[in-house]
Design an enzyme around this catalytic site. Sequence first.
Site, mmCIF file in Angstrom:
data_model
loop_
_atom_site.group_PDB
_atom_site.id
_atom_site.type_symbol
_atom_site.label_atom_id
_atom_site.label_comp_id
_atom_site.label_asym_id
_atom_site.label_seq_id
_atom_site.Cartn_x
_atom_site.Cartn_y
_atom_site.Cartn_z
ATOM 1 N N LYS A 1 -1.132 81.386 59.079
ATOM 2 C CA LYS A 1 -1.921 81.888 57.959
ATOM 3 C C LYS A 1 -2.894 82.930 58.474
ATOM 4 O O LYS A 1 -3.291 82.824 59.644
ATOM 5 C CB LYS A 1 -2.653 80.775 57.212
ATOM 6 N N TYR B 1 -8.603 78.734 53.448
ATOM 7 C CA TYR B 1 -8.519 77.267 53.369
ATOM 8 C C TYR B 1 -9.092 76.763 52.040
ATOM 9 O O TYR B 1 -8.594 75.781 51.477
ATOM 10 C CB TYR B 1 -9.278 76.611 54.531
HETATM 11 P P1 NAD Z 1 -6.112 84.713 69.686
HETATM 12 O O1 NAD Z 1 -6.890 85.971 69.778
HETATM 13 O O2 NAD Z 1 -6.538 83.559 70.514
HETATM 14 O O3 NAD Z 1 -4.575 84.986 69.988
HETATM 15 C C1 NAD Z 1 -3.885 86.099 69.501
HETATM 16 C C2 NAD Z 1 -2.793 86.472 70.483
HETATM 17 O O4 NAD Z 1 -2.115 87.635 69.998
HETATM 18 C C3 NAD Z 1 -3.339 86.826 71.880
HETATM 19 O O5 NAD Z 1 -2.566 86.194 72.842
HETATM 20 C C4 NAD Z 1 -3.186 88.329 71.959
HETATM 21 O O6 NAD Z 1 -2.972 88.781 73.274
HETATM 22 C C5 NAD Z 1 -1.970 88.560 71.092
HETATM 23 N N1 NAD Z 1 -1.829 89.916 70.582
HETATM 24 C C6 NAD Z 1 -0.663 90.548 70.437
HETATM 25 N N2 NAD Z 1 -0.833 91.798 69.996
HETATM 26 C C7 NAD Z 1 -2.150 91.964 69.858
HETATM 27 C C8 NAD Z 1 -2.949 93.069 69.438
HETATM 28 N N3 NAD Z 1 -2.395 94.228 69.063
HETATM 29 N N4 NAD Z 1 -4.276 92.902 69.405
HETATM 30 C C9 NAD Z 1 -4.835 91.734 69.749
HETATM 31 N N5 NAD Z 1 -4.130 90.653 70.159
HETATM 32 C C10 NAD Z 1 -2.799 90.780 70.220
HETATM 33 O O7 NAD Z 1 -6.089 84.320 68.132
HETATM 34 P P2 NAD Z 1 -5.702 82.897 67.519
HETATM 35 O O8 NAD Z 1 -6.956 82.166 67.215
HETATM 36 O O9 NAD Z 1 -4.696 82.249 68.367
HETATM 37 O O10 NAD Z 1 -5.077 83.346 66.104
HETATM 38 C C11 NAD Z 1 -3.760 83.823 65.989
HETATM 39 C C12 NAD Z 1 -3.248 83.571 64.557
HETATM 40 O O11 NAD Z 1 -3.238 82.172 64.322
HETATM 41 C C13 NAD Z 1 -4.101 84.190 63.463
HETATM 42 O O12 NAD Z 1 -3.285 84.659 62.426
HETATM 43 C C14 NAD Z 1 -4.943 83.038 62.961
HETATM 44 O O13 NAD Z 1 -5.304 83.145 61.588
HETATM 45 C C15 NAD Z 1 -4.012 81.872 63.172
HETATM 46 N N6 NAD Z 1 -4.729 80.610 63.415
HETATM 47 C C16 NAD Z 1 -4.409 79.524 62.674
HETATM 48 C C17 NAD Z 1 -5.061 78.330 62.873
HETATM 49 C C18 NAD Z 1 -4.681 77.124 62.085
HETATM 50 O O14 NAD Z 1 -5.375 76.118 62.174
HETATM 51 N N7 NAD Z 1 -3.599 77.148 61.340
HETATM 52 C C19 NAD Z 1 -6.064 78.241 63.830
HETATM 53 C C20 NAD Z 1 -6.369 79.367 64.590
HETATM 54 C C21 NAD Z 1 -5.692 80.561 64.373
#
Ligand code: NAD
Length: 368
Positions: A133, A218
């Site tokens: 999401k 959410y």
């Molecule tokens: P994060 O920043 O920790 O991870 C993102 C990943 O994408 C990194 O490994 C990064 O290197 C990579 N990436 C690839 N291309 C990129 C670019 N152009 N710029 C920046 N990063 C790039 O973020 P996250 O917290 O893991 O979130 C990722 C996704 O998961 C989001 O869509 C977020 O909404 C979702 N999320 C969902 C939940 C949930 O409970 N369902 C919780 C956290 C995050």
Amino acid sequence: MTTRRDFLKKMTASTVVLPLISDINDTVIPLADGKQLRIAFCGLGSYARRCADAIKDCKNVKLVGAISGTPNKLEEWQTKYGVAKENCYSYETMDGIKNNPNIDAVYITTPNALHHPQTLRIAKAGKHIICEKPMAINAKEAEEMIAACKAANVKLLIGYRMHFEPKTLEIIRMRKEGELGKILFFQGLCGFRIGDPTQWRLNKDLAGGGSMMDIGIYAINGARYMIGEDPIWVTAQETKTDTVKFKAGVDETITFQLGFPNGAVASCLSTYAMNGLDKFYLNGEKGFAEMQPSTGYGPIKGRTHKGELTHPHVTHQTVQLDEMAAILFENKQPIVPVDGEEGLKDMKIIDAIFKSVAKNGEKVSIKY
Ligand code: NAD
């Protein structure tokens, strides 16, 4: 001794309605022939790691692959999670997944704006998709993702982990069975104080917005599964206290109100400026339900007019992924949908919220 698993088996045999496949981790019913969903992650950030850790306890899912722009991370995932080198891809080589018979599905866990292009690529490669999401950054993109998956004959699921959370499902059961009476009101408060101003979550091009896309969703999704209807209008107001950190198009705080076909209303808050906001309240003619925390990783706490909810804590991502394996392979119908159409509804509501904000809080109708 009758175990919970035996009890569920008996329930399955004696009732027409199937019980939840896994209302707690140890009651997951394995897929036929011990089949497992072989999954690869696209984007190896913090949420991907959380899911990878949770998969260790999955019965129906196996982590087999990884897609990343950072070679070090691919090596780390080989060592830490036993991912085979031949199942590792960069963003340049990921289309080659098409020729890999050992991967069934890709879980997209990259920044929001990448969900749409990556879904189109993975669909073309013929793999099922679980997308985090928000599924996209607007309804148009979401519609294109659904169409691409249909054209490629692959399934698209959205990572709505709360749709499998036991206390949430108990409140939904109570509402469906009339124990709360006619639903009148929902309140959803979702937010946290965001740190590092340079992170992608505060970059409109990568996040598609600010708090609403990330955490406000959410409250939107919760309003829908708690009330059991989809809103037909919205009014919304934005406040911004820090225009340096929250640039144009990146919302800091939005309050919004939703109107539902049966007359129920919802009053919600989405924010990146306040800590510890994680609360749902549902009011009906015969009773109430409240959850706090309501959507965090848990333990979720809930109580209703009948008392405290005592369902045991589950690791959300473990149960979600086990259930999703059954949805993908056995066409199981979850109690609350997690398909692309479900994600699209939230995107349409977010589009309408942004439209209302731009029109100084004017009422905007929502069509599905
Ligand atoms: P994060 O920043 O920790 O991870 C993102 C990943 O994408 C990194 O490994 C990064 O290197 C990579 N990436 C690839 N291309 C990129 C670019 N152009 N710029 C920046 N990063 C790039 O973020 P996250 O917290 O893991 O979130 C990722 C996704 O998961 C989001 O869509 C977020 O909404 C979702 N999320 C969902 C939940 C949930 O409970 N369902 C919780 C956290 C995050």
